[in-house]
Design an enzyme around this catalytic site. Structure first.
Site, PDB file in Angstrom:
ATOM      1  N   ASP A  13      25.530  56.274  41.735  1.00  0.00           N
ATOM      2  CA  ASP A  13      26.032  56.088  43.294  1.00  0.00           C
ATOM      3  C   ASP A  13      25.438  57.298  43.922  1.00  0.00           C
ATOM      4  O   ASP A  13      25.861  58.575  43.636  1.00  0.00           O
ATOM      5  CB  ASP A  13      27.373  55.882  43.273  1.00  0.00           C
ATOM      6  N   HIS A  15      25.694  57.249  47.452  1.00  0.00           N
ATOM      7  CA  HIS A  15      26.181  57.109  48.953  1.00  0.00           C
ATOM      8  C   HIS A  15      27.177  58.553  49.211  1.00  0.00           C
ATOM      9  O   HIS A  15      28.200  58.770  48.620  1.00  0.00           O
ATOM     10  CB  HIS A  15      27.208  55.901  49.135  1.00  0.00           C
TER      11      HIS A  15
HETATM   12  C1  B12 Z   1      24.287  54.030  54.417  1.00  0.00           C
HETATM   13  C2  B12 Z   1      24.218  53.138  53.020  1.00  0.00           C
HETATM   14  C3  B12 Z   1      23.194  53.348  52.060  1.00  0.00           C
HETATM   15  C4  B12 Z   1      22.451  54.801  52.067  1.00  0.00           C
HETATM   16  C5  B12 Z   1      22.958  55.832  51.630  1.00  0.00           C
HETATM   17  C6  B12 Z   1      22.668  57.286  52.163  1.00  0.00           C
HETATM   18  C7  B12 Z   1      23.501  58.358  51.750  1.00  0.00           C
HETATM   19  N1  B12 Z   1      22.763  59.600  51.493  1.00  0.00           N
HETATM   20  O1  B12 Z   1      24.619  58.176  51.610  1.00  0.00           O
HETATM   21  C8  B12 Z   1      21.131  54.121  51.091  1.00  0.00           C
HETATM   22  C9  B12 Z   1      20.167  53.487  51.963  1.00  0.00           C
HETATM   23  C10 B12 Z   1      20.512  55.177  50.323  1.00  0.00           C
HETATM   24  C11 B12 Z   1      21.789  53.142  50.404  1.00  0.00           C
HETATM   25  C12 B12 Z   1      21.507  52.825  49.184  1.00  0.00           C
HETATM   26  C13 B12 Z   1      22.192  51.678  48.165  1.00  0.00           C
HETATM   27  N2  B12 Z   1      23.049  51.007  48.755  1.00  0.00           N
HETATM   28 CO1  B12 Z   1      24.117  51.264  50.220  1.00  0.00          CO
HETATM   29  N3  B12 Z   1      25.210  51.185  51.966  1.00  0.00           N
HETATM   30  C14 B12 Z   1      25.035  51.983  53.044  1.00  0.00           C
HETATM   31  C15 B12 Z   1      26.078  51.552  53.855  1.00  0.00           C
HETATM   32  C16 B12 Z   1      25.353  50.808  55.135  1.00  0.00           C
HETATM   33  C17 B12 Z   1      26.882  52.302  54.585  1.00  0.00           C
HETATM   34  C18 B12 Z   1      27.665  53.471  53.676  1.00  0.00           C
HETATM   35  C19 B12 Z   1      28.415  54.506  54.422  1.00  0.00           C
HETATM   36  O2  B12 Z   1      27.755  55.589  54.455  1.00  0.00           O
HETATM   37  N4  B12 Z   1      29.484  54.136  55.105  1.00  0.00           N
HETATM   38  C20 B12 Z   1      30.075  55.206  56.078  1.00  0.00           C
HETATM   39  C21 B12 Z   1      31.241  56.010  55.052  1.00  0.00           C
HETATM   40  C22 B12 Z   1      32.070  56.882  56.100  1.00  0.00           C
HETATM   41  O3  B12 Z   1      32.001  55.128  54.645  1.00  0.00           O
HETATM   42  P1  B12 Z   1      32.577  55.030  53.068  1.00  0.00           P
HETATM   43  O4  B12 Z   1      31.297  55.468  52.344  1.00  0.00           O
HETATM   44  O5  B12 Z   1      32.743  53.621  52.992  1.00  0.00           O
HETATM   45  O6  B12 Z   1      33.671  55.925  53.041  1.00  0.00           O
HETATM   46  C23 B12 Z   1      34.822  55.760  53.603  1.00  0.00           C
HETATM   47  C24 B12 Z   1      35.945  54.692  52.935  1.00  0.00           C
HETATM   48  O7  B12 Z   1      35.282  53.882  52.070  1.00  0.00           O
HETATM   49  C25 B12 Z   1      36.817  55.784  52.121  1.00  0.00           C
HETATM   50  N5  B12 Z   1      36.580  56.101  50.712  1.00  0.00           N
HETATM   51  C26 B12 Z   1      35.343  56.232  50.160  1.00  0.00           C
HETATM   52  N6  B12 Z   1      35.540  56.786  48.861  1.00  0.00           N
HETATM   53  C27 B12 Z   1      36.778  57.207  48.755  1.00  0.00           C
HETATM   54  C28 B12 Z   1      37.543  57.801  47.824  1.00  0.00           C
HETATM   55  C29 B12 Z   1      38.929  57.841  47.843  1.00  0.00           C
HETATM   56  C30 B12 Z   1      39.639  58.556  46.640  1.00  0.00           C
HETATM   57  C31 B12 Z   1      39.513  57.563  49.352  1.00  0.00           C
HETATM   58  C32 B12 Z   1      41.055  57.958  49.108  1.00  0.00           C
HETATM   59  C33 B12 Z   1      38.685  56.972  50.243  1.00  0.00           C
HETATM   60  C34 B12 Z   1      37.398  56.654  49.958  1.00  0.00           C
HETATM   61  O8  B12 Z   1      36.937  56.641  52.914  1.00  0.00           O
HETATM   62  C35 B12 Z   1      35.557  57.113  53.678  1.00  0.00           C
HETATM   63  C36 B12 Z   1      35.835  57.720  55.042  1.00  0.00           C
HETATM   64  O9  B12 Z   1      36.586  56.871  55.924  1.00  0.00           O
HETATM   65  C37 B12 Z   1      26.863  50.384  53.083  1.00  0.00           C
HETATM   66  C38 B12 Z   1      27.370  49.238  53.828  1.00  0.00           C
HETATM   67  C39 B12 Z   1      28.844  49.700  54.595  1.00  0.00           C
HETATM   68  N7  B12 Z   1      28.753  49.170  55.823  1.00  0.00           N
HETATM   69  O10 B12 Z   1      29.602  50.260  54.020  1.00  0.00           O
HETATM   70  C40 B12 Z   1      26.042  49.984  51.952  1.00  0.00           C
HETATM   71  C41 B12 Z   1      26.425  49.605  50.586  1.00  0.00           C
HETATM   72  C42 B12 Z   1      27.472  50.598  50.306  1.00  0.00           C
HETATM   73  N8  B12 Z   1      25.327  49.751  49.824  1.00  0.00           N
HETATM   74  C43 B12 Z   1      25.041  48.869  48.974  1.00  0.00           C
HETATM   75  C44 B12 Z   1      24.111  48.978  47.871  1.00  0.00           C
HETATM   76  C45 B12 Z   1      23.994  47.491  47.267  1.00  0.00           C
HETATM   77  C46 B12 Z   1      23.169  49.812  47.891  1.00  0.00           C
HETATM   78  C47 B12 Z   1      21.929  49.980  46.887  1.00  0.00           C
HETATM   79  C48 B12 Z   1      22.223  49.489  45.498  1.00  0.00           C
HETATM   80  C49 B12 Z   1      20.700  49.196  47.531  1.00  0.00           C
HETATM   81  C50 B12 Z   1      19.811  48.864  46.466  1.00  0.00           C
HETATM   82  N9  B12 Z   1      19.514  47.619  45.921  1.00  0.00           N
HETATM   83  O11 B12 Z   1      18.899  49.868  46.408  1.00  0.00           O
HETATM   84  C51 B12 Z   1      21.549  51.373  46.905  1.00  0.00           C
HETATM   85  C52 B12 Z   1      22.245  52.279  45.895  1.00  0.00           C
HETATM   86  C53 B12 Z   1      21.703  53.580  45.797  1.00  0.00           C
HETATM   87  C54 B12 Z   1      22.301  54.245  44.836  1.00  0.00           C
HETATM   88  N10 B12 Z   1      21.807  54.827  43.831  1.00  0.00           N
HETATM   89  O12 B12 Z   1      23.510  54.846  45.325  1.00  0.00           O
HETATM   90  C55 B12 Z   1      26.227  47.746  48.883  1.00  0.00           C
HETATM   91  C56 B12 Z   1      27.237  47.969  47.978  1.00  0.00           C
HETATM   92  C57 B12 Z   1      27.599  46.472  47.505  1.00  0.00           C
HETATM   93  C58 B12 Z   1      28.689  46.254  46.712  1.00  0.00           C
HETATM   94  N11 B12 Z   1      29.389  47.275  46.212  1.00  0.00           N
HETATM   95  O13 B12 Z   1      28.662  45.319  46.193  1.00  0.00           O
HETATM   96  C59 B12 Z   1      26.692  48.230  50.575  1.00  0.00           C
HETATM   97  C60 B12 Z   1      28.263  47.679  50.714  1.00  0.00           C
HETATM   98  C61 B12 Z   1      25.978  47.191  51.511  1.00  0.00           C
HETATM   99  C62 B12 Z   1      26.204  45.676  51.121  1.00  0.00           C
HETATM  100  N12 B12 Z   1      26.907  45.094  52.205  1.00  0.00           N
HETATM  101  O14 B12 Z   1      25.533  45.060  50.497  1.00  0.00           O
HETATM  102  N13 B12 Z   1      22.949  52.668  50.784  1.00  0.00           N
END
Ligand code: B12
Length: 146
Positions: A13, A15
């Site tokens: 992963d 992200h």
């Molecule tokens: C940006 C993004 C990308 C970017 C990442 C860029 C980067 N360098 O980070 C790129 C374009 C590279 C990408 C790629 C992929 N992505 Co993407 N991506 C996203 C997106 C739009 C936003 C993620 C993000 O940055 N959120 C903002 C941050 C602040 O939020 P967060 O990460 O969720 O973290 C918060 C909470 O979750 C929590 N949290 C997170 N971890 C933890 C851990 C603990 C212990 C705690 C307490 C809290 C916590 O706290 C954080 C702060 O509030 C999401 C959709 C979404 N809206 O979430 C999809 C998403 C995560 N991606 C997805 C997918 C499928 C992929 C790919 C597999 C796509 C592909 N076929 O290639 C690839 C995977 C590549 C890889 N090897 O990882 C899916 C995952 C689906 C699933 N789980 O069922 C999502 C959900 C999109 C979707 N709806 O389908 N992605």
């Protein structure tokens, strides 16, 4: 307050945004954070705990494969003789699922707490303080001196 948190994204992963935000919030709250970054293996987490005497591991996973990536992790922690708090959070399953089922699955794997993708950093901070018995006055002192 001196508690060391090992933070990273497990498996293949990549992200990075969530752990960047968590890193900043935890550091501001006074925790010592070791951010091992994205695409970290179970061994990377365990090596970081050993190298930095980590008190807690926070694993993030967004791409839906957390269960496979974490299989055997708690057995490896036990085999290494480590006593740790373990949290996992993010998008822990593929697609839309019932998060309570996901939480139950990861709790059964050994995680102390399981957080969904709507989690705000303050929730993780409050949980860590509760699980580590850190009082508000201790946390405030750290903020004032760091
Ligand atoms: C940006 C993004 C990308 C970017 C990442 C860029 C980067 N360098 O980070 C790129 C374009 C590279 C990408 C790629 C992929 N992505 Co993407 N991506 C996203 C997106 C739009 C936003 C993620 C993000 O940055 N959120 C903002 C941050 C602040 O939020 P967060 O990460 O969720 O973290 C918060 C909470 O979750 C929590 N949290 C997170 N971890 C933890 C851990 C603990 C212990 C705690 C307490 C809290 C916590 O706290 C954080 C702060 O509030 C999401 C959709 C979404 N809206 O979430 C999809 C998403 C995560 N991606 C997805 C997918 C499928 C992929 C790919 C597999 C796509 C592909 N076929 O290639 C690839 C995977 C590549 C890889 N090897 O990882 C899916 C995952 C689906 C699933 N789980 O069922 C999502 C959900 C999109 C979707 N709806 O389908 N992605």
């Amino acid at each position: 307050m001196s508690a060391t948190i090992i933070l990273g994204v497990i498996g293949s992963d990549a992200h990075a945004v969530g752990i960047t935000i968590l890193d900043q919030a935890l550091s501001t709250a006074g925790f010592d954070v070791v951010n091992i970054g994205v695409q970290s293996s179970q061994e990377d987490f365990i090596s970081a705990v050993e190298a930095h005497e980590g008190d807690a591991v926070l694993i993030s996973s967004l791409y839906g494969h957390a269960e496979q990536d974490c299989r055997g992790f708690h057995e490896a922690i036990e085999a290494a003789g480590l006593d740790l708090i373990t949290y996992i959070g993010g998008n822990l399953a593929v697609g839309q699922d019932d998060f309570e089922q996901t939480r139950a699955r990861f709790r059964a794997m050994g995680f102390d707490r399981v957080f969904d993708s709507e989690t705000e950093p303050m929730e993780a901070i409050a949980a860590l303080k509760a699980d580590m018995n850190i009082t508000e006055s201790e946390a405030e002192r750290t903020r004032l001196t760091s």
